[in-house]
Write a protein that holds these residues in place. Sequence first.
Motif, PDB file in Angstrom:
ATOM      1  N   ILE A   1       0.826  -1.202   0.000  1.00  0.00           N
ATOM      2  CA  ILE A   1       0.000   0.000   0.000  1.00  0.00           C
ATOM      3  C   ILE A   1       0.862   1.254   0.000  1.00  0.00           C
ATOM      4  O   ILE A   1       0.531   2.253  -0.646  1.00  0.00           O
ATOM      5  CB  ILE A   1      -0.954  -0.018   1.216  1.00  0.00           C
ATOM      6  N   THR A   2       1.998   1.201   0.707  1.00  0.00           N
ATOM      7  CA  THR A   2       2.904   2.355   0.749  1.00  0.00           C
ATOM      8  C   THR A   2       3.391   2.731  -0.641  1.00  0.00           C
ATOM      9  O   THR A   2       3.415   3.916  -1.014  1.00  0.00           O
ATOM     10  CB  THR A   2       4.111   2.054   1.659  1.00  0.00           C
ATOM     11  N   LEU A   3       3.763   1.727  -1.427  1.00  0.00           N
ATOM     12  CA  LEU A   3       4.245   1.984  -2.780  1.00  0.00           C
ATOM     13  C   LEU A   3       3.140   2.562  -3.657  1.00  0.00           C
ATOM     14  O   LEU A   3       3.374   3.507  -4.440  1.00  0.00           O
ATOM     15  CB  LEU A   3       4.776   0.680  -3.392  1.00  0.00           C
ATOM     16  N   TYR A   4       1.920   2.047  -3.509  1.00  0.00           N
ATOM     17  CA  TYR A   4       0.795   2.587  -4.281  1.00  0.00           C
ATOM     18  C   TYR A   4       0.488   4.029  -3.866  1.00  0.00           C
ATOM     19  O   TYR A   4       0.132   4.862  -4.703  1.00  0.00           O
ATOM     20  CB  TYR A   4      -0.441   1.706  -4.099  1.00  0.00           C
ATOM     21  N   PHE A   5       0.600   4.320  -2.578  1.00  0.00           N
ATOM     22  CA  PHE A   5       0.402   5.686  -2.108  1.00  0.00           C
ATOM     23  C   PHE A   5       1.421   6.629  -2.744  1.00  0.00           C
ATOM     24  O   PHE A   5       1.088   7.747  -3.158  1.00  0.00           O
ATOM     25  CB  PHE A   5       0.517   5.753  -0.574  1.00  0.00           C
ATOM     26  N   LEU A   6       2.667   6.192  -2.814  1.00  0.00           N
ATOM     27  CA  LEU A   6       3.733   7.015  -3.395  1.00  0.00           C
ATOM     28  C   LEU A   6       3.464   7.308  -4.863  1.00  0.00           C
ATOM     29  O   LEU A   6       3.491   8.469  -5.299  1.00  0.00           O
ATOM     30  CB  LEU A   6       5.075   6.311  -3.221  1.00  0.00           C
ATOM     31  N   ILE A   7       3.187   6.260  -5.645  1.00  0.00           N
ATOM     32  CA  ILE A   7       2.903   6.445  -7.071  1.00  0.00           C
ATOM     33  C   ILE A   7       1.627   7.266  -7.264  1.00  0.00           C
ATOM     34  O   ILE A   7       1.556   8.153  -8.126  1.00  0.00           O
ATOM     35  CB  ILE A   7       2.776   5.089  -7.784  1.00  0.00           C
ATOM     36  N   GLY A   8       0.603   6.984  -6.442  1.00  0.00           N
ATOM     37  CA  GLY A   8      -0.649   7.727  -6.548  1.00  0.00           C
ATOM     38  C   GLY A   8      -0.468   9.206  -6.256  1.00  0.00           C
ATOM     39  O   GLY A   8      -1.078  10.062  -6.913  1.00  0.00           O
ATOM     40  N   GLY A   9       0.365   9.532  -5.265  1.00  0.00           N
ATOM     41  CA  GLY A   9       0.630  10.938  -4.951  1.00  0.00           C
ATOM     42  C   GLY A   9       1.308  11.658  -6.103  1.00  0.00           C
ATOM     43  O   GLY A   9       0.993  12.818  -6.410  1.00  0.00           O
ATOM     44  N   ILE A  10       2.246  10.959  -6.771  1.00  0.00           N
ATOM     45  CA  ILE A  10       2.911  11.558  -7.932  1.00  0.00           C
ATOM     46  C   ILE A  10       1.914  11.791  -9.059  1.00  0.00           C
ATOM     47  O   ILE A  10       1.909  12.855  -9.709  1.00  0.00           O
ATOM     48  CB  ILE A  10       4.069  10.649  -8.398  1.00  0.00           C
ATOM     49  N   ILE A  11       1.044  10.819  -9.301  1.00  0.00           N
ATOM     50  CA  ILE A  11       0.012  10.976 -10.346  1.00  0.00           C
ATOM     51  C   ILE A  11      -0.898  12.146 -10.012  1.00  0.00           C
ATOM     52  O   ILE A  11      -1.278  12.938 -10.894  1.00  0.00           O
ATOM     53  CB  ILE A  11      -0.801   9.674 -10.497  1.00  0.00           C
ATOM     54  N   TRP A  12      -1.272  12.280  -8.735  1.00  0.00           N
ATOM     55  CA  TRP A  12      -2.136  13.391  -8.306  1.00  0.00           C
ATOM     56  C   TRP A  12      -1.486  14.732  -8.635  1.00  0.00           C
ATOM     57  O   TRP A  12      -2.147  15.646  -9.167  1.00  0.00           O
ATOM     58  CB  TRP A  12      -2.392  13.275  -6.806  1.00  0.00           C
ATOM     59  N   LEU A  13      -0.201  14.881  -8.341  1.00  0.00           N
ATOM     60  CA  LEU A  13       0.510  16.144  -8.611  1.00  0.00           C
ATOM     61  C   LEU A  13       0.584  16.419 -10.108  1.00  0.00           C
ATOM     62  O   LEU A  13       0.420  17.561 -10.548  1.00  0.00           O
ATOM     63  CB  LEU A  13       1.913  16.085  -8.015  1.00  0.00           C
ATOM     64  N   ILE A  14       0.809  15.368 -10.897  1.00  0.00           N
ATOM     65  CA  ILE A  14       0.912  15.559 -12.349  1.00  0.00           C
ATOM     66  C   ILE A  14      -0.427  15.981 -12.929  1.00  0.00           C
ATOM     67  O   ILE A  14      -0.500  16.913 -13.750  1.00  0.00           O
ATOM     68  CB  ILE A  14       1.411  14.255 -13.018  1.00  0.00           C
ATOM     69  N   ILE A  15      -1.511  15.303 -12.519  1.00  0.00           N
ATOM     70  CA  ILE A  15      -2.839  15.659 -13.040  1.00  0.00           C
ATOM     71  C   ILE A  15      -3.212  17.071 -12.612  1.00  0.00           C
ATOM     72  O   ILE A  15      -3.788  17.841 -13.386  1.00  0.00           O
ATOM     73  CB  ILE A  15      -3.887  14.637 -12.565  1.00  0.00           C
ATOM     74  N   ASP A  16      -2.877  17.436 -11.385  1.00  0.00           N
ATOM     75  CA  ASP A  16      -3.158  18.794 -10.914  1.00  0.00           C
ATOM     76  C   ASP A  16      -2.433  19.830 -11.765  1.00  0.00           C
ATOM     77  O   ASP A  16      -2.974  20.892 -12.077  1.00  0.00           O
ATOM     78  CB  ASP A  16      -2.752  18.926  -9.451  1.00  0.00           C
ATOM     79  N   ALA A  17      -1.202  19.519 -12.173  1.00  0.00           N
ATOM     80  CA  ALA A  17      -0.433  20.449 -13.007  1.00  0.00           C
ATOM     81  C   ALA A  17      -0.916  20.483 -14.446  1.00  0.00           C
ATOM     82  O   ALA A  17      -0.640  21.433 -15.179  1.00  0.00           O
ATOM     83  CB  ALA A  17       1.051  20.072 -12.967  1.00  0.00           C
ATOM     84  N   SER A  18      -1.674  19.455 -14.861  1.00  0.00           N
ATOM     85  CA  SER A  18      -2.120  19.383 -16.256  1.00  0.00           C
ATOM     86  C   SER A  18      -3.293  20.305 -16.564  1.00  0.00           C
ATOM     87  O   SER A  18      -3.623  20.523 -17.725  1.00  0.00           O
ATOM     88  CB  SER A  18      -2.513  17.943 -16.599  1.00  0.00           C
ATOM     89  N   GLY A  19      -3.961  20.812 -15.527  1.00  0.00           N
ATOM     90  CA  GLY A  19      -5.125  21.661 -15.739  1.00  0.00           C
ATOM     91  C   GLY A  19      -6.432  20.957 -15.473  1.00  0.00           C
ATOM     92  O   GLY A  19      -7.479  21.589 -15.370  1.00  0.00           O
ATOM     93  N   VAL A  20      -6.398  19.618 -15.370  1.00  0.00           N
ATOM     94  CA  VAL A  20      -7.572  18.843 -14.987  1.00  0.00           C
ATOM     95  C   VAL A  20      -7.631  18.799 -13.466  1.00  0.00           C
ATOM     96  O   VAL A  20      -6.596  18.614 -12.817  1.00  0.00           O
ATOM     97  CB  VAL A  20      -7.515  17.408 -15.560  1.00  0.00           C
ATOM     98  N   HIS A  21      -8.829  18.987 -12.890  1.00  0.00           N
ATOM     99  CA  HIS A  21      -8.922  18.976 -11.436  1.00  0.00           C
ATOM    100  C   HIS A  21      -8.491  17.613 -10.899  1.00  0.00           C
ATOM    101  O   HIS A  21      -8.939  16.564 -11.363  1.00  0.00           O
ATOM    102  CB  HIS A  21     -10.359  19.294 -10.990  1.00  0.00           C
ATOM    103  N   ALA A  22      -7.623  17.634  -9.889  1.00  0.00           N
ATOM    104  CA  ALA A  22      -6.962  16.410  -9.426  1.00  0.00           C
ATOM    105  C   ALA A  22      -7.890  15.440  -8.708  1.00  0.00           C
ATOM    106  O   ALA A  22      -7.480  14.313  -8.400  1.00  0.00           O
ATOM    107  CB  ALA A  22      -5.797  16.768  -8.503  1.00  0.00           C
ATOM    108  N   THR A  23      -9.142  15.826  -8.438  1.00  0.00           N
ATOM    109  CA  THR A  23     -10.058  14.904  -7.770  1.00  0.00           C
ATOM    110  C   THR A  23     -10.319  13.636  -8.586  1.00  0.00           C
ATOM    111  O   THR A  23     -10.656  12.590  -8.026  1.00  0.00           O
ATOM    112  CB  THR A  23     -11.414  15.591  -7.493  1.00  0.00           C
ATOM    113  N   ILE A  24     -10.135  13.727  -9.902  1.00  0.00           N
ATOM    114  CA  ILE A  24     -10.369  12.547 -10.743  1.00  0.00           C
ATOM    115  C   ILE A  24      -9.344  11.453 -10.454  1.00  0.00           C
ATOM    116  O   ILE A  24      -9.578  10.266 -10.739  1.00  0.00           O
ATOM    117  CB  ILE A  24     -10.340  12.934 -12.244  1.00  0.00           C
ATOM    118  N   THR A  25      -8.203  11.834  -9.872  1.00  0.00           N
ATOM    119  CA  THR A  25      -7.180  10.842  -9.526  1.00  0.00           C
ATOM    120  C   THR A  25      -7.735   9.789  -8.580  1.00  0.00           C
ATOM    121  O   THR A  25      -7.439   8.597  -8.701  1.00  0.00           O
ATOM    122  CB  THR A  25      -5.966  11.532  -8.877  1.00  0.00           C
ATOM    123  N   GLY A  26      -8.535  10.244  -7.609  1.00  0.00           N
ATOM    124  CA  GLY A  26      -9.117   9.319  -6.646  1.00  0.00           C
ATOM    125  C   GLY A  26     -10.006   8.286  -7.307  1.00  0.00           C
ATOM    126  O   GLY A  26      -9.987   7.103  -6.945  1.00  0.00           O
TER     127      GLY A  26
END
Length: 317
Positions: free
Chosen positions: A91-116
Amino acid sequence: MLQLGQPGQNGWGTVMATDTAFVIGCLALLGSRIPQSLRIFMLSVAIVDDIGAILVVSIGYGSRIHWEILALSAIGVVIVRVMALLGIRSITLYFLIGGIIWLIIDASGVHATITGIILGLMTPTVKWVTDKHLHTILDSVGVMPEANHKKNATTHRMALRTAEAAAREALSPVERLETLLHPWVGFVIMPLFAFANAGVLINITDFGNSITIAVFLGFTLGKPIGVFIFSWIAVLTGIALRPANLSWLLLLAGGFLAGIGFTMALFIANLAFSPTLINSAKLGIFSASLFSAILGISLLSLWAVFGKNKLNNSMDY
């Protein structure tokens, strides 16, 4: 439609979401007096509503989309999928990768809530160890000899590690995440979210504001009408089957409960409305949620008190 061409037209997404926690709480007040099929139906409605609302937030209320950055997030999602196929369960590894994806999507202009939503749907739901197998492993550990010399001690430690891994894998990753996150979400995140977004100055004259009225009617009339009509169409076309104990009156009452749109509605309103309009939108959300809760509970109580069969027959065909 009520705000088309007016200052509040950008807030069309406000009335989409159903507050799952409040709806379940209202149903819990009625206990066993209502059928389990209604609870399942309302939970499904609330979940689909929330997913739709998050998609609207991500796409409709984001900024200009940077497609090259969004492509990087897609690579991250592929990495998560490959990890799942390889059997990685950390779960720790998935949290790490998921957090990186969240930051990337947030920077892309799409609201990062879709990451969840994306990562939640990708979380494995399969457990590796059955209950029977787990009990077999635990029983074998219980009958092992005492670790009184080096060889037995090593064997005992290996057996304990095996039992620990089996106990962990007797739950799927999604179940473990739910157990881990539920206290934080229920007792920390949601109260803080509600507290941060709920502030509103109430003035009796504000109830006549066009935005307040539009939001109120969207929840109290639009939601029950939408739930009822689309349920009827689904049954009529054979897309869905209506359980025998789930009458049309219950569906209508559930539709009114779907008008409780507290937390997610506040979130969307803060994105959609300007500071000069947000107060009117919040007032509409609060008043509609209270009205919908009272009316929905009242209809369900009426159904439970005055005879289920009689009221069912009055609405069934």
